[in-house]
Design a protein around this motif. Sequence first.
Motif, short mmCIF file in Angstrom:
data_model
loop_
_atom_site.label_atom_id
_atom_site.label_comp_id
_atom_site.label_asym_id
_atom_site.label_seq_id
_atom_site.Cartn_x
_atom_site.Cartn_y
_atom_site.Cartn_z
N VAL A 22 45.80 27.35 33.66
CA VAL A 22 45.19 27.21 34.98
C VAL A 22 44.22 28.37 35.21
O VAL A 22 44.37 29.44 34.61
N GLY A 80 43.82 22.70 35.85
CA GLY A 80 42.98 22.71 37.04
C GLY A 80 42.52 24.12 37.37
O GLY A 80 42.98 25.10 36.79
N HIS A 121 40.53 22.78 43.06
CA HIS A 121 41.32 22.85 44.30
C HIS A 121 40.81 24.07 45.07
O HIS A 121 40.84 25.18 44.54
N PRO A 158 46.43 24.65 41.35
CA PRO A 158 46.64 23.62 40.31
C PRO A 158 48.09 23.55 39.84
O PRO A 158 48.56 22.46 39.47
N HIS A 213 49.93 21.13 41.98
CA HIS A 213 49.68 19.73 41.61
C HIS A 213 50.42 19.35 40.33
O HIS A 213 50.90 18.23 40.20
N ALA A 215 48.98 16.44 38.16
CA ALA A 215 48.03 17.04 37.21
C ALA A 215 48.69 17.09 35.85
O ALA A 215 49.87 17.39 35.73
#
Length: 403
Positions: A85, A148, A190, A384, A387, A393
Amino acid sequence: MLERRRSTIRDLRRDNRSVLLSSLYFDQPCSRHDLSEATGLSPASVSNVIRELIRDGIAAEAGSVDSDGGRPRILLQINPDYGYVVGVDVGETRVLVELFDLMMTERGKADYPLDPRQHGPDVIVDAIVSGLDAVLSCAGVSPAEVLGVGVGVPGIVEHGPEVLVHGQTFGWESVPLQRLLQAGTPLPLHIDNGAKTMAQAELWFGAGRGAQHAVVCLIGSGVGASIITSRNTVRGLTSTAAEWGHTTVVVGGRPCRCGARGCLEAYVGAEAILDRFGQPLPGDDEESALAALIDLAATSEPAQQILAETALYVGVGIADLINLISPERIILGGWAGLLLGERMLPQIRAAAREHSLSHPFARTSIELGRLGPDAVGLGAATLPIEHFLNGTAQARDSGHAAS
Ligand SMILES: [Zn+2]
């Protein structure tokens, strides 16, 4: 009917997986037995889901511990390299891009200083996109392995049909930051307010660790708070929930920059504290001036009085939070909150006790943040992760992980 039943079963399985994955993430390393106790899921359900998570390369076995008289229990943990991430801290003076693995170990970092007069969206977007390329190529991570990117920005972030950023300090009005960034990167994005992301980092990895219901109070030049119940941030209708700084502590009091009077921020924000003191202090920014004021309090009666009043107002503000929300933990952070708290936490606690009901006060602890004032990037990277834990994700290149 059959289709509906099938999808209900699918939803249930996904919920179990998400509950278990979160529990494993926050309490790792832990055994199947611990997970069953923590989540209330049956040992059979836990075994099934863990088998899936190991098969997918998300979880791995990590040694064992003795249990009371029984067989040793195998410990489980998240595979740090299942995916990565990125956390981005968009600050006044720089854009910082950090790459983390799933255990939040930093794997790469790129720093772009900003000209304080140039905060145009194009400058920021260019810095973020360049930073993403730089950290990924430096760490040898492919974009497909990235779950993410979280971006922490100053100002209000509106999560409507399109993500819009209203940043007063940057002169941004309704900037469609997500759309602008998405033109330069295919990675899932995000975006949230930097203070809120920092609060989430403090809750997950700092002073809030283990708390289900907490409030992170952030005092900088301005004042805000982040309320977390059951590990989720409360956002409210306009994403501006917990504008703690604009609750009234003095009816008809000092004017506040929001246009009202007597707001907490007009007394305990760093700008307001310095303004209330009203005398010149050394240092060319608010941070060094407030530090100087705190040092001065040892020898100066007026400085001491301003700080004592500030501790009282912070304590009163915290007492209101205790009476309204009854959190198990209140964490004082933000650069000014940390400076004040290091010196005056006992006075702040005493004022909070005096102005709140004894029952909820007895169940709350008031603590200082532990991650320091620069945890925005780490906090942004939790977006992230959130998620990922919710099951929304996945590393697109999941083939690499199972090998
Ligand atoms: Zn106000």
